[in-house]
Design an enzyme around this catalytic site. Structure first.
Site, PDB file in Angstrom:
ATOM      1  N   ASN A  42      -9.989   0.014  -0.803  1.00  0.00           N
ATOM      2  CA  ASN A  42      -8.530   0.080  -0.660  1.00  0.00           C
ATOM      3  C   ASN A  42      -7.903  -0.486  -1.935  1.00  0.00           C
ATOM      4  O   ASN A  42      -7.948  -1.692  -2.172  1.00  0.00           O
ATOM      5  CB  ASN A  42      -8.111  -0.732   0.570  1.00  0.00           C
ATOM      6  CG  ASN A  42      -6.608  -0.708   0.791  1.00  0.00           C
ATOM      7  OD1 ASN A  42      -5.844  -0.281  -0.067  1.00  0.00           O
ATOM      8  ND2 ASN A  42      -6.191  -1.185   1.959  1.00  0.00           N
ATOM      9  N   CYS A  89       0.814  -1.221   0.000  1.00  0.00           N
ATOM     10  CA  CYS A  89       0.000   0.000   0.000  1.00  0.00           C
ATOM     11  C   CYS A  89       0.849   1.275   0.000  1.00  0.00           C
ATOM     12  O   CYS A  89       0.347   2.346  -0.337  1.00  0.00           O
ATOM     13  CB  CYS A  89      -0.955   0.003   1.185  1.00  0.00           C
ATOM     14  SG  CYS A  89      -2.106  -1.382   1.156  1.00  0.00           S
ATOM     15  N   HIS A  92      -3.387   7.336   1.838  1.00  0.00           N
ATOM     16  CA  HIS A  92      -3.749   5.998   1.379  1.00  0.00           C
ATOM     17  C   HIS A  92      -5.144   5.699   1.900  1.00  0.00           C
ATOM     18  O   HIS A  92      -5.435   5.905   3.075  1.00  0.00           O
ATOM     19  CB  HIS A  92      -2.747   4.982   1.910  1.00  0.00           C
ATOM     20  CG  HIS A  92      -3.196   3.569   1.722  1.00  0.00           C
ATOM     21  ND1 HIS A  92      -3.693   3.119   0.517  1.00  0.00           N
ATOM     22  CD2 HIS A  92      -3.266   2.519   2.576  1.00  0.00           C
ATOM     23  CE1 HIS A  92      -4.028   1.848   0.647  1.00  0.00           C
ATOM     24  NE2 HIS A  92      -3.783   1.464   1.879  1.00  0.00           N
TER      25      HIS A  92
END
Ligand code: ACO
Length: 325
Positions: free
Chosen positions: A282, A114, A252
């Protein structure tokens, strides 16, 4: 004068198919209420046949080049953050390079899950400032749907697919001008002691398979808030800025609760946080450039604004970057 990496344009791409929480509730034992309350996610996009990390990355890159008004042929560096490459090798960055028709420059992937876009940004910025390249595409692209265990409700509801890209150019600016554009600072970190909390249970050199994503969500949540607040303070401190100076935070997009908790810790009003987790879920390395592009295109982020990027992911890896647009 000093050499800085200046953002010239951004672009993004999503798969054609949108998948709502209600649709997921037909596949696993979950509800729209549970997902919205615990994560803020309402929708995600899932790649279909013919859509890969490489095709999404190429589409995002083309849009970023269009926005920048820059020809693909002048790109001499492509750094692509991904945990879901098209193949183990060649690097997806070289697949994008070939699709864009800009051969001969540097092209490679970075694996920081990520945090992949932040790691790609920091690496590209360093290469541009040494003069190793002049114009870079920095891309975050993922098809996380292909790494998920679709019978595990604790993970499959959290992720989505997509890609985002920016064009960076090395430009001489006056370092004494506080309004001069470019990346002011990027700080990156990793702590491999926590690898097991968020990992793939397979790989080319261990099982010879891709494996499936496994996560201990609660522990990840706890580390994410602490690490993100710490790196944000580090970047603000080192650049002599305060939280009030920031026009936009582009985090993020892991979970709305992580975004809220991090903003609260820093005393940042939630109106300054770009949120797309509700519509994209996500998307790992793609989430920061996807959110950035959304806020540029809807007119929120403008030239002159001070923007903070931040991310945390498997490894653990985490980082933040302060940029004058
Ligand atoms: N639907 C319904 N119930 C569920 C689901 C689901 N999809 N998933 C789990 N549950 C149940 C669990 O089984 C558990 O039931 P039990 O109490 O009977 O055992 C209950 O919900 C609570 O589970 P927890 O895991 O404790 O729930 P929590 O409040 O921690 O929320 C979540 C889980 C959303 C994953 C949260 O921990 C989180 O956001 N963690 C951060 C991790 C993250 O976002 N990771 C993304 C990648 S890393 C990154 O990007 C930073």
């Amino acid at each position: 004068m000093t050499l800085r990496s200046v953002i010239r344009g951004s672009g993004s791409a999503l798969p054609a198919r949108a998948v709502s929480n209600a649709e997921l509730a037909k596949m696993v034992d979950t509800t729209d209420e549970w997902i919205v309350e615990r994560t803020g996610i309402r929708n995600r996009y899932i790649a279909g046949e013919g859509e890969t990390t490489g095709t999404l990355a190429t589409e995002a890159a083309r849009r970023a080049l269009d926005a920048a008004g820059i020809e693909a042929s002048s790109i001499d560096l492509i750094v692509l953050g991904t945990a879901s490459p098209d193949q183990t090798f060649p690097a997806t960055a070289t697949i994008v390079q070939n699709a864009l028709g800009c051969r001969g420059g540097i092209a490679f992937d970075v694996a920081a899950v990520c945090s992949g876009f932040l790691y790609a940004l920091g690496t590209a910025d360093a290469l541009l400032r040494t003069g190793a390249a002049k114009r870079a595409l920095v891309i975050g692209a993922e098809t996380m749907s292909r790494l998920l265990d679709w019978e595990d409700r604790t993970t499959c509801v959290l992720f989505g697919d997509g890609a985002g890209a920016i064009v960076l150019e090395a430009v001489e600016v006056d370092e004494n001008d506080p309004e001069a554009p470019g990346i002011l600072m990027t700080r990156l970190h990793a702590d491999g002691a926590h690898g097991e909390l968020l990992h793939m249970d397979g790989g080319p050199s261990t099982t010879g398979t891709v494996g499936k994503l496994r996560m201990k969500g609660r522990e990840v949540f706890r580390h994410a808030v602490v690490n993100l607040a710490s790196v944000l303070e580090e970047v603000l401190g080192a650049t002599g800025h305060a939280a009030v100076d920031i026009d936009w935070v582009v985090p993020h997009q892991a979970n709305a609760r992580i975004l809220d908790a991090t903003a609260r810790k820093l005393g940042l009003p939630e109106e300054k946080v770009v949120v797309t987790v509700d519509r994209h879920a996500n998307t790992s390395a793609a989430s920061v450039p996807l959110a950035f592009d959304a806020a540029v295109r809807d007119g929120r982020i403008k030239p002159g604004h001070l923007v903070m990027f931040e991310a945390m992911g498997g490894g653990f890896t985490w980082g933040a970057s302060l940029v004058r647009i």
